[in-house]
Write a protein that holds these residues in place. Structure first.
Motif, PDB file in Angstrom:
ATOM      1  N   GLY A  72       4.262  -4.576   2.144  1.00  0.00           N
ATOM      2  CA  GLY A  72       2.821  -4.757   2.348  1.00  0.00           C
ATOM      3  C   GLY A  72       2.479  -6.005   3.151  1.00  0.00           C
ATOM      4  O   GLY A  72       1.386  -6.543   3.048  1.00  0.00           O
ATOM      5  N   LYS A  73       3.393  -6.440   4.004  1.00  0.00           N
ATOM      6  CA  LYS A  73       3.168  -7.649   4.808  1.00  0.00           C
ATOM      7  C   LYS A  73       1.979  -7.471   5.758  1.00  0.00           C
ATOM      8  O   LYS A  73       1.102  -8.314   5.854  1.00  0.00           O
ATOM      9  N   SER A  74       1.997  -6.350   6.445  1.00  0.00           N
ATOM     10  CA  SER A  74       0.922  -6.120   7.419  1.00  0.00           C
ATOM     11  C   SER A  74      -0.418  -5.957   6.729  1.00  0.00           C
ATOM     12  O   SER A  74      -1.419  -6.517   7.172  1.00  0.00           O
ATOM     13  N   ALA A  75      -0.440  -5.188   5.661  1.00  0.00           N
ATOM     14  CA  ALA A  75      -1.711  -4.953   4.966  1.00  0.00           C
ATOM     15  C   ALA A  75      -2.293  -6.275   4.484  1.00  0.00           C
ATOM     16  O   ALA A  75      -3.496  -6.527   4.622  1.00  0.00           O
ATOM     17  N   LYS A 101       0.566  -5.080  -4.476  1.00  0.00           N
ATOM     18  CA  LYS A 101       0.216  -3.722  -4.916  1.00  0.00           C
ATOM     19  C   LYS A 101      -0.088  -3.675  -6.415  1.00  0.00           C
ATOM     20  O   LYS A 101       0.242  -2.698  -7.094  1.00  0.00           O
ATOM     21  N   ASP A 159      -2.744  -3.149  -7.704  1.00  0.00           N
ATOM     22  CA  ASP A 159      -3.696  -2.062  -7.976  1.00  0.00           C
ATOM     23  C   ASP A 159      -2.997  -0.790  -8.439  1.00  0.00           C
ATOM     24  O   ASP A 159      -3.597   0.070  -9.080  1.00  0.00           O
ATOM     25  N   SER A 177      -3.399  -7.572  -4.355  1.00  0.00           N
ATOM     26  CA  SER A 177      -3.356  -6.277  -3.684  1.00  0.00           C
ATOM     27  C   SER A 177      -3.804  -6.544  -2.253  1.00  0.00           C
ATOM     28  O   SER A 177      -4.988  -6.761  -1.991  1.00  0.00           O
TER      29      SER A 177
END
Ligand code: GTP
Length: 436
Positions: A163-166, A278, A280, A308
């Protein structure tokens, strides 16, 4: 954030693909004057001439030229003359610090197809960023004096899909990183730049830095990976991020090894933080505490954040924490302006993108794409001339289309996009030529 800034961010990454690596280690600011992309070769294979007759007359055929002056384009935006002052010093600094020429040549060679794919993705990113509407957030309108500027470089490390980009997107507020897919052939990339008040934070991705199951470097990429690992220490802050939901359901020993390795000892030169991402997706929030407990004794981490990156929970705290870590140091990226070099890159990318959309996918590999003229006129408009040069008459025919319809379509669309990106009139001239 205005459109120009978004475009600049998109290009921050884009430029890194093409900027020749500079290898000395001095860190002072200096401008890079090379005309990076004036000429680009897209040949994947050598192009043999199919016909030896004299083709020079073809280059004078009016069909083969698109000239935007011959088309009326509605809603001409007001031309705003700009002084391009963007500085690529930041990228150069990173590249100087991280990569050595010979290593670069031996281990980082991206094959043409891969490069082509990335170029397309990036051109899209660029357009999306540029065409996106203005953000709600406060604009950076007031100039911050260099002596008041604070900076922070943040490396983000984690398994693919952690989830680096997010996370970066959420903090930086751009979609660019989401579409600039990374592969093991890439080097460290700027994921995004956040400038708020007097503080600028640059986020870097550290692709390919994973350990194997037994906690060692992958053998096949050892040299490359070792150099990338050591470069990780150069960031002010290192975020180690992992998917906590996955960790609870299907723990991955490689991820655990990574977390342990990075947190094994306190690092006085770098602040390291662990991000459980994450959250969530985790149903029983109590489980989060268990995971935090599992890693809490690692001395390398100053803080553990539960976040998140996609939904945003906990991200504000993280951003605030990062802002507090910033140190007095001039910004690396000018948040306002685009250099001429960056604009030239955009102009080539946009045409390239249109070309790929309208012409059969394989053809563009054999085409040499040149920027032959770039002029900023007194009224602030831009005159851009590009040539598409092919060694094959058959290719020329395809590119030109019936009565110039294909190159015309490409030209009209590209012209429209460039106007929208540069916020000024663009006089685009595209010419299809046959090598003589
Ligand atoms: N539910 C949820 N999904 C997330 C979160 N963060 C990322 N994702 C999703 O996880 C997937 C991977 O996210 P990316 O941000 O692309 O991960 P990455 O670490 O940049 O991946 P690589 O580019 O492969 O290294 C995407 O489908 C995201 O939408 C999160 O906080 N919650």
């Amino acid at each position: 954030m205005n459109t120009t800034k978004k475009t600049l961010r998109a290009l921050t990454y884009l430029t890194s693909l093409y900027t020749p690596r500079v290898h000395s280690l001095h860190r002072h600011r200096h401008r890079h004057h090379d005309n990076l992309l004036s000429v680009r070769l897209f040949s994947a294979q050598s192009q043999e001439r199919q016909d030896d007759s004299d083709d020079s007359h073809l280059n004078n055929s009016p069909d083969s030229v698109f000239d935007s002056a011959q088309f009326s384009i509605p809603d001409t935006p007001k031309s705003v003359p700009q002084q391009p002052t963007w500085d690529v010093q930041h990228r150069q600094r990173v590249e100087r610090a991280f990569f050595k020429k010979d290593l670069q040549d031996r281990y980082f060679k991206v094959d043409d197809e891969e490069e082509e794919r990335r170029r397309r993705v990036l051109a899209k990113a660029l357009l999306e960023a540029a065409l996106e509407g203005p953000d709600e957030d406060v604009d950076q309108d007031q100039e911050v004096l260099e002596e008041d500027q604070k900076s922070l470089s943040v490396g983000i490390i984690g398994a693919p899909n952690a989830g680096k980009s997010a996370l970066t997107n959420f903090m930086v507020g751009t979609k660019v990183a989401a579409v600039s897919r990374k592969t093991n052939t890439t080097t460290h990339e700027v994921l995004g730049v956040m400038t708020k008040g007097d503080t600028q934070i640059c986020f870097f991705d550290t692709p390919g830095l994973m350990l194997n199951k037994s906690g060692h470097l992958h053998k096949d990429m050892k040299v490359r990976v070792e150099s990338a690992w050591s470069s990780v220490n150069l960031y002010d802050v290192l975020i180690v991020i992992f998917d906590v939901n996955r960790h609870l359901t299907r723990p991955d020993s490689r991820v655990i090894n990574l977390i342990k390795r990075m947190g094994a000892e306190a690092n006085h030169k770098q602040t390291r933080i662990l991000c459980m991402n994450k959250v969530d997706l985790v149903e029983k929030k109590k489980d989060l505490l268990k995971v935090a407990e599992q890693f809490k004794d690692l001395p390398g981490y100053e803080r553990i954040f539960m976040i998140s990156g996609l939904k945003g929970s906990g991200v504000e705290d993280l951003s605030k924490y990062l802002m507090e870590q910033a140190v007095k140091r001039p910004w690396d990226e000018d948040p306002f302006t685009m250099s001429e070099e960056v604009m030239k890159n955009i102009a080539l990318e946009v045409v390239r993108e249109r070309l790929l959309d309208h012409v059969h996918q394989e053809i563009p590999y054999g085409i040499e794409h040149r920027l032959v003229d770039w002029k900023e006129l007194r009224d602030g408009s831009l005159r851009i001339e590009q040539h598409l040069i092919t060694g094959k008459i058959s290719q020329r025919k395809i590119l030109v289309g019936k009565n110039g319809s294909k190159i015309g379509r490409i030209g009209i669309e590209a012209n429209e996009e460039l106007r929208s990106i540069f916020k000024r009139d663009v006089h685009l001239i595209l010419q299809v030529r046959v090598k003589t």
